[in-house]
Enzyme design. Structure first.
Site, PDB file in Angstrom:
ATOM      1  N   CYS A   9       0.803  -1.224   0.000  1.00 52.12           N
ATOM      2  CA  CYS A   9       0.000   0.000   0.000  1.00 52.12           C
ATOM      3  C   CYS A   9       0.837   1.276   0.000  1.00 52.12           C
ATOM      4  O   CYS A   9       0.319   2.358  -0.262  1.00 52.12           O
ATOM      5  CB  CYS A   9      -0.956   0.001   1.199  1.00 52.12           C
ATOM      6  SG  CYS A   9      -2.184  -1.319   1.137  1.00 52.12           S
ATOM      7  N   HIS A  27      -3.052   7.132   3.129  1.00 54.19           N
ATOM      8  CA  HIS A  27      -3.524   5.925   2.473  1.00 54.19           C
ATOM      9  C   HIS A  27      -4.933   5.618   2.961  1.00 54.19           C
ATOM     10  O   HIS A  27      -5.220   5.666   4.161  1.00 54.19           O
ATOM     11  CB  HIS A  27      -2.580   4.766   2.781  1.00 54.19           C
ATOM     12  CG  HIS A  27      -3.127   3.430   2.415  1.00 54.19           C
ATOM     13  ND1 HIS A  27      -3.657   3.158   1.169  1.00 54.19           N
ATOM     14  CD2 HIS A  27      -3.251   2.280   3.141  1.00 54.19           C
ATOM     15  CE1 HIS A  27      -4.072   1.906   1.137  1.00 54.19           C
ATOM     16  NE2 HIS A  27      -3.834   1.349   2.319  1.00 54.19           N
ATOM     17  N   ASN A  72     -10.262   0.381  -0.014  1.00 52.41           N
ATOM     18  CA  ASN A  72      -8.805   0.375  -0.011  1.00 52.41           C
ATOM     19  C   ASN A  72      -8.314  -0.126  -1.368  1.00 52.41           C
ATOM     20  O   ASN A  72      -8.433  -1.309  -1.674  1.00 52.41           O
ATOM     21  CB  ASN A  72      -8.306  -0.530   1.123  1.00 52.41           C
ATOM     22  CG  ASN A  72      -6.793  -0.602   1.216  1.00 52.41           C
ATOM     23  OD1 ASN A  72      -6.083  -0.143   0.328  1.00 52.41           O
ATOM     24  ND2 ASN A  72      -6.296  -1.188   2.288  1.00 52.41           N
TER      25      ASN A  72
END
Length: 339
Positions: free
Chosen positions: A118, A259, A289
Protein backbone atom coordinates in the site's frame (compact mmCIF):
# COMPACT_ATOMS: atom_id res chain seq x y z
CA UNK A 1 25.79 27.96 -11.20
CA UNK A 2 23.66 24.90 -12.05
CA UNK A 3 20.11 25.08 -10.76
CA UNK A 4 19.01 22.12 -8.65
CA UNK A 5 16.39 19.98 -10.39
CA UNK A 6 13.38 18.84 -8.41
CA UNK A 7 10.90 16.13 -9.41
CA UNK A 8 7.30 17.28 -9.68
CA UNK A 9 3.92 15.78 -10.50
CA UNK A 10 2.78 17.67 -13.58
CA UNK A 11 -0.29 15.63 -14.60
CA UNK A 12 -2.47 12.94 -13.08
CA UNK A 13 -5.36 10.64 -14.00
CA UNK A 14 -7.17 7.64 -12.57
CA UNK A 15 -9.61 4.86 -13.36
CA UNK A 16 -12.23 3.02 -11.33
CA UNK A 17 -14.08 0.07 -12.89
CA UNK A 18 -17.77 0.66 -13.57
CA UNK A 19 -19.03 -2.26 -11.51
CA UNK A 20 -19.78 -1.34 -7.90
CA UNK A 21 -19.97 -3.75 -4.97
CA UNK A 22 -22.00 -2.21 -2.14
CA UNK A 23 -22.03 -3.11 1.53
CA UNK A 24 -25.48 -4.59 1.05
CA UNK A 25 -24.05 -6.83 -1.68
CA UNK A 26 -21.33 -8.00 0.70
CA UNK A 27 -23.89 -8.62 3.43
CA UNK A 28 -25.40 -11.26 1.13
CA UNK A 29 -22.03 -13.03 0.95
CA UNK A 30 -20.82 -12.95 4.58
CA UNK A 31 -22.25 -12.25 8.02
CA UNK A 32 -22.03 -8.46 8.11
CA UNK A 33 -24.11 -5.34 7.48
CA UNK A 34 -23.85 -1.93 5.90
CA UNK A 35 -23.90 -0.36 9.37
CA UNK A 36 -21.09 -2.57 10.68
CA UNK A 37 -18.79 -1.90 7.70
CA UNK A 38 -19.50 1.82 7.64
CA UNK A 39 -18.94 2.18 11.38
CA UNK A 40 -15.77 0.11 11.49
CA UNK A 41 -13.95 1.30 8.36
CA UNK A 42 -15.97 4.08 6.71
CA UNK A 43 -16.55 2.25 3.41
CA UNK A 44 -19.92 2.28 1.62
CA UNK A 45 -18.92 0.68 -1.68
CA UNK A 46 -15.94 -0.35 -3.77
CA UNK A 47 -15.27 -0.75 -7.52
CA UNK A 48 -14.54 -4.19 -8.92
CA UNK A 49 -12.87 -5.30 -12.16
CA UNK A 50 -15.06 -8.37 -12.42
CA UNK A 51 -13.85 -9.92 -15.68
CA UNK A 52 -11.38 -12.66 -14.76
CA UNK A 53 -9.72 -12.33 -18.16
CA UNK A 54 -8.74 -8.70 -17.46
CA UNK A 55 -5.64 -8.11 -15.38
CA UNK A 56 -4.41 -5.09 -13.48
CA UNK A 57 -2.89 -3.65 -16.68
CA UNK A 58 -6.41 -2.65 -17.76
CA UNK A 59 -6.60 -0.31 -14.77
CA UNK A 60 -3.25 1.28 -15.60
CA UNK A 61 -4.09 1.70 -19.28
CA UNK A 62 -7.39 3.44 -18.54
CA UNK A 63 -5.73 5.67 -15.94
CA UNK A 64 -3.19 6.85 -18.53
CA UNK A 65 -6.00 7.50 -21.01
CA UNK A 66 -7.74 9.60 -18.36
CA UNK A 67 -4.51 11.54 -17.73
CA UNK A 68 -4.12 12.26 -21.44
CA UNK A 69 -7.76 13.39 -21.75
CA UNK A 70 -7.30 15.87 -18.91
CA UNK A 71 -3.72 16.93 -19.64
CA UNK A 72 -2.96 16.49 -23.34
CA UNK A 73 0.57 15.13 -23.61
CA UNK A 74 2.46 13.26 -26.29
CA UNK A 75 3.06 9.75 -24.96
CA UNK A 76 5.91 9.28 -27.44
CA UNK A 77 7.95 11.64 -25.23
CA UNK A 78 7.70 9.34 -22.17
CA UNK A 79 11.13 7.91 -21.41
CA UNK A 80 10.28 5.51 -18.55
CA UNK A 81 7.24 3.66 -17.15
CA UNK A 82 7.26 2.22 -13.64
CA UNK A 83 4.29 0.33 -12.21
CA UNK A 84 3.38 -0.36 -8.61
CA UNK A 85 1.20 -3.45 -8.38
CA UNK A 86 0.47 -6.30 -5.98
CA UNK A 87 -1.53 -8.06 -8.70
CA UNK A 88 0.59 -8.20 -11.86
CA UNK A 89 -0.95 -9.68 -14.98
CA UNK A 90 1.85 -12.26 -15.10
CA UNK A 91 5.00 -13.16 -13.18
CA UNK A 92 6.66 -11.93 -16.36
CA UNK A 93 6.51 -9.95 -18.59
CA UNK A 94 6.07 -6.86 -16.43
CA UNK A 95 2.68 -5.18 -16.17
CA UNK A 96 4.43 -1.89 -16.96
CA UNK A 97 5.56 -3.22 -20.33
CA UNK A 98 2.03 -4.42 -21.15
CA UNK A 99 0.59 -1.03 -20.23
CA UNK A 100 3.21 0.82 -22.29
CA UNK A 101 2.53 -1.30 -25.36
CA UNK A 102 -1.23 -0.83 -25.05
CA UNK A 103 -1.08 2.98 -24.86
CA UNK A 104 1.54 3.28 -27.62
CA UNK A 105 4.68 4.27 -25.76
CA UNK A 106 7.50 3.58 -28.25
CA UNK A 107 10.20 0.95 -27.93
CA UNK A 108 13.26 2.08 -26.03
CA UNK A 109 11.60 3.41 -22.87
CA UNK A 110 12.44 1.13 -19.92
CA UNK A 111 9.36 -0.34 -18.25
CA UNK A 112 9.32 -2.33 -15.03
CA UNK A 113 7.21 -3.24 -12.00
CA UNK A 114 7.95 -2.85 -8.31
CA UNK A 115 6.00 -3.83 -5.21
CA UNK A 116 5.79 -2.05 -1.87
CA UNK A 117 2.16 -2.95 -1.06
CA UNK A 118 0.00 0.00 0.00
CA UNK A 119 3.03 2.31 0.25
CA UNK A 120 3.84 1.72 -3.42
CA UNK A 121 2.94 5.18 -4.70
CA UNK A 122 5.29 6.91 -2.27
CA UNK A 123 8.03 4.38 -2.98
CA UNK A 124 7.44 5.08 -6.67
CA UNK A 125 7.78 8.80 -6.13
CA UNK A 126 11.16 8.19 -4.51
CA UNK A 127 12.26 6.00 -7.43
CA UNK A 128 11.12 8.57 -10.01
CA UNK A 129 12.63 11.39 -7.97
CA UNK A 130 16.04 9.73 -8.09
CA UNK A 131 15.94 9.32 -11.86
CA UNK A 132 14.62 12.84 -12.45
CA UNK A 133 16.88 14.74 -10.06
CA UNK A 134 19.96 12.89 -11.34
CA UNK A 135 19.12 14.10 -14.84
CA UNK A 136 19.01 10.57 -16.27
CA UNK A 137 15.33 10.76 -17.28
CA UNK A 138 12.93 13.63 -17.92
CA UNK A 139 9.38 12.26 -18.29
CA UNK A 140 8.43 9.30 -16.14
CA UNK A 141 4.99 7.74 -15.90
CA UNK A 142 4.38 6.35 -12.43
CA UNK A 143 1.44 3.95 -12.72
CA UNK A 144 -0.39 2.13 -9.95
CA UNK A 145 -2.63 -0.79 -10.94
CA UNK A 146 -4.34 -2.81 -8.24
CA UNK A 147 -6.84 -5.63 -8.81
CA UNK A 148 -7.29 -6.38 -5.11
CA UNK A 149 -10.60 -8.17 -5.64
CA UNK A 150 -8.63 -11.09 -7.09
CA UNK A 151 -7.18 -11.79 -3.63
CA UNK A 152 -10.26 -11.00 -1.53
CA UNK A 153 -11.66 -14.05 0.26
CA UNK A 154 -15.41 -14.16 -0.50
CA UNK A 155 -16.06 -15.92 2.81
CA UNK A 156 -13.94 -13.72 5.13
CA UNK A 157 -16.02 -10.98 6.74
CA UNK A 158 -12.91 -9.28 8.16
CA UNK A 159 -11.14 -8.59 4.84
CA UNK A 160 -13.75 -8.88 2.07
CA UNK A 161 -15.34 -5.45 2.75
CA UNK A 162 -12.03 -3.60 2.74
CA UNK A 163 -10.59 -3.80 -0.75
CA UNK A 164 -11.49 -2.35 -4.12
CA UNK A 165 -9.84 -2.13 -7.54
CA UNK A 166 -8.40 0.96 -9.19
CA UNK A 167 -5.56 2.48 -11.12
CA UNK A 168 -3.80 5.83 -11.34
CA UNK A 169 -1.15 7.45 -13.51
CA UNK A 170 1.08 10.40 -12.68
CA UNK A 171 3.55 12.21 -14.91
CA UNK A 172 6.78 13.10 -13.10
CA UNK A 173 9.00 15.77 -14.67
CA UNK A 174 11.92 18.00 -13.61
CA UNK A 175 11.42 21.58 -12.50
CA UNK A 176 13.75 24.37 -11.38
CA UNK A 177 10.92 26.07 -9.49
CA UNK A 178 10.41 25.75 -5.74
CA UNK A 179 7.66 23.17 -6.21
CA UNK A 180 7.46 19.39 -6.50
CA UNK A 181 8.77 16.73 -4.14
CA UNK A 182 10.30 18.71 -1.28
CA UNK A 183 11.16 15.76 0.95
CA UNK A 184 10.38 12.08 1.19
CA UNK A 185 11.10 9.14 3.47
CA UNK A 186 10.45 5.45 2.99
CA UNK A 187 11.22 2.44 5.12
CA UNK A 188 10.22 -0.96 6.49
CA UNK A 189 9.41 -2.53 9.83
CA UNK A 190 10.71 -5.97 8.95
CA UNK A 191 11.18 -7.94 12.13
CA UNK A 192 8.32 -10.14 13.27
CA UNK A 193 5.71 -8.79 10.88
CA UNK A 194 5.88 -11.09 7.84
CA UNK A 195 2.60 -12.87 8.60
CA UNK A 196 0.64 -9.85 9.82
CA UNK A 197 -0.42 -8.98 6.27
CA UNK A 198 0.26 -11.68 3.72
CA UNK A 199 -1.00 -13.79 0.84
CA UNK A 200 0.56 -17.07 2.01
CA UNK A 201 0.65 -19.06 -1.22
CA UNK A 202 1.31 -18.54 -4.90
CA UNK A 203 4.95 -17.48 -4.68
CA UNK A 204 8.09 -19.57 -4.96
CA UNK A 205 8.13 -20.26 -1.19
CA UNK A 206 4.71 -21.94 -1.36
CA UNK A 207 3.64 -22.67 -4.94
CA UNK A 208 0.02 -23.24 -5.84
CA UNK A 209 -1.28 -26.74 -5.15
CA UNK A 210 -4.58 -28.46 -4.43
CA UNK A 211 -3.78 -28.06 -0.75
CA UNK A 212 -3.11 -24.31 -0.88
CA UNK A 213 -6.28 -23.72 -2.89
CA UNK A 214 -8.43 -25.84 -0.56
CA UNK A 215 -6.98 -24.01 2.46
CA UNK A 216 -7.69 -20.56 0.99
CA UNK A 217 -4.03 -19.60 1.08
CA UNK A 218 -4.23 -17.46 -2.05
CA UNK A 219 -6.38 -14.88 -0.28
CA UNK A 220 -5.34 -11.94 1.89
CA UNK A 221 -4.64 -12.79 5.54
CA UNK A 222 -4.42 -9.88 7.97
CA UNK A 223 -3.85 -9.37 11.68
CA UNK A 224 -6.12 -6.36 11.82
CA UNK A 225 -5.29 -5.30 15.37
CA UNK A 226 -1.53 -5.21 14.77
CA UNK A 227 -1.86 -3.49 11.39
CA UNK A 228 -4.20 -0.83 12.80
CA UNK A 229 -1.85 0.01 15.67
CA UNK A 230 1.29 0.05 13.50
CA UNK A 231 -0.38 2.16 10.82
CA UNK A 232 -1.59 4.84 13.22
CA UNK A 233 1.75 5.04 15.02
CA UNK A 234 3.98 4.99 11.96
CA UNK A 235 1.94 7.32 9.75
CA UNK A 236 1.60 9.78 12.62
CA UNK A 237 5.28 9.67 13.61
CA UNK A 238 6.62 9.99 10.07
CA UNK A 239 4.25 12.86 9.26
CA UNK A 240 5.41 14.72 12.36
CA UNK A 241 9.03 14.02 11.42
CA UNK A 242 8.43 15.31 7.89
CA UNK A 243 7.00 18.59 9.16
CA UNK A 244 9.70 19.00 11.78
CA UNK A 245 12.68 18.47 9.50
CA UNK A 246 11.24 20.93 6.96
CA UNK A 247 10.39 23.61 9.51
CA UNK A 248 6.65 23.51 8.85
CA UNK A 249 3.87 23.94 11.38
CA UNK A 250 0.55 22.16 11.05
CA UNK A 251 -1.03 25.46 10.01
CA UNK A 252 1.23 25.57 6.95
CA UNK A 253 -0.07 22.21 5.70
CA UNK A 254 -2.78 22.67 3.10
CA UNK A 255 -3.75 19.00 2.73
CA UNK A 256 -2.89 15.63 4.21
CA UNK A 257 -3.54 12.62 1.96
CA UNK A 258 -3.30 9.38 3.94
CA UNK A 259 -3.52 5.93 2.47
CA UNK A 260 -7.24 5.12 2.33
CA UNK A 261 -7.29 1.94 4.43
CA UNK A 262 -9.64 2.76 7.27
CA UNK A 263 -11.41 5.98 8.24
CA UNK A 264 -10.58 5.42 11.90
CA UNK A 265 -6.86 5.19 11.06
CA UNK A 266 -7.09 8.45 9.13
CA UNK A 267 -8.98 10.12 11.98
CA UNK A 268 -6.28 9.00 14.43
CA UNK A 269 -3.53 10.44 12.20
CA UNK A 270 -5.41 13.75 11.95
CA UNK A 271 -5.80 13.83 15.72
CA UNK A 272 -2.09 13.20 16.23
CA UNK A 273 -1.24 16.06 13.86
CA UNK A 274 -3.88 18.25 15.55
CA UNK A 275 -5.61 18.83 12.24
CA UNK A 276 -9.36 18.86 11.54
CA UNK A 277 -10.69 16.14 9.25
CA UNK A 278 -11.57 18.71 6.59
CA UNK A 279 -7.83 19.17 5.96
CA UNK A 280 -7.60 15.52 4.89
CA UNK A 281 -8.47 14.45 1.36
CA UNK A 282 -10.59 11.31 1.68
CA UNK A 283 -12.43 9.04 -0.77
CA UNK A 284 -12.56 5.74 1.11
CA UNK A 285 -16.35 5.84 1.24
CA UNK A 286 -16.82 5.12 -2.47
CA UNK A 287 -13.48 3.43 -3.29
CA UNK A 288 -12.48 1.28 -0.34
CA UNK A 289 -8.81 0.37 -0.01
CA UNK A 290 -7.21 0.39 -3.47
CA UNK A 291 -3.73 -0.27 -2.06
CA UNK A 292 -0.98 1.73 -3.80
CA UNK A 293 -3.60 3.39 -6.02
CA UNK A 294 -5.43 5.00 -3.11
CA UNK A 295 -3.34 8.16 -2.67
CA UNK A 296 -3.01 9.05 -6.38
CA UNK A 297 -6.72 8.36 -6.98
CA UNK A 298 -7.55 10.84 -4.21
CA UNK A 299 -5.17 13.41 -5.70
CA UNK A 300 -6.71 12.87 -9.14
CA UNK A 301 -10.30 13.14 -7.90
CA UNK A 302 -9.48 16.26 -5.87
CA UNK A 303 -7.21 17.87 -8.48
CA UNK A 304 -9.52 20.85 -8.99
CA UNK A 305 -9.34 21.67 -5.25
CA UNK A 306 -5.53 21.72 -5.16
CA UNK A 307 -3.59 24.86 -6.10
CA UNK A 308 -0.01 25.51 -7.14
CA UNK A 309 2.10 26.00 -4.03
CA UNK A 310 -0.15 23.98 -1.70
CA UNK A 311 1.83 22.05 0.89
CA UNK A 312 0.65 18.43 0.81
CA UNK A 313 1.67 15.58 3.09
CA UNK A 314 1.22 12.06 1.71
CA UNK A 315 1.52 9.14 4.15
CA UNK A 316 1.04 5.39 3.75
CA UNK A 317 1.62 2.04 5.39
CA UNK A 318 1.38 -1.50 4.01
CA UNK A 319 2.45 -5.12 4.03
CA UNK A 320 6.12 -5.70 4.55
CA UNK A 321 5.66 -3.69 6.69
CA UNK A 322 6.38 -0.76 4.38
CA UNK A 323 5.81 2.89 5.14
CA UNK A 324 6.33 6.16 3.35
CA UNK A 325 5.67 9.85 3.85
CA UNK A 326 6.23 12.66 1.37
CA UNK A 327 6.02 16.43 1.41
CA UNK A 328 4.92 17.97 -1.89
CA UNK A 329 4.54 21.56 -2.95
CA UNK A 330 1.94 21.20 -5.71
CA UNK A 331 3.30 22.25 -9.09
CA UNK A 332 0.32 23.43 -11.11
CA UNK A 333 -3.23 24.79 -11.22
CA UNK A 334 -5.73 22.69 -13.13
CA UNK A 335 -6.81 25.56 -15.37
CA UNK A 336 -3.24 26.03 -16.65
CA UNK A 337 -2.67 24.20 -19.92
CA UNK A 338 0.55 22.19 -20.07
CA UNK A 339 2.43 21.46 -23.26
Amino acid sequence: MTQHLRAAITAIGHYLPSEVLTNDDIAKMVDTSDEWITTRVGIHQRHILRDRTEGASVLGVEAIRDLVRRHPIDLSTIDMVICSTNSPDYIFPSTASIIAAEVGIPDGAPCYDFQAACSGFIFGLQIARGFIESGLYKRILLVTAEKNSYFANPSDRSTLPLFGDGGAATLIEPTEDEVGVIDLLIGNKNIGHRDDLIIPAGGSARPASHETIENGEHFIKMNGRVIFKCAVTTMGETSEEMLGRNGLTKDQVTWVVPHQANLRIMSAVAERLELPMDRLLVNIGHCGNTSSSSIPIVLSECESRIRRGDNIVLTAFGAGLTYGTALLKWAYDTHVKKE
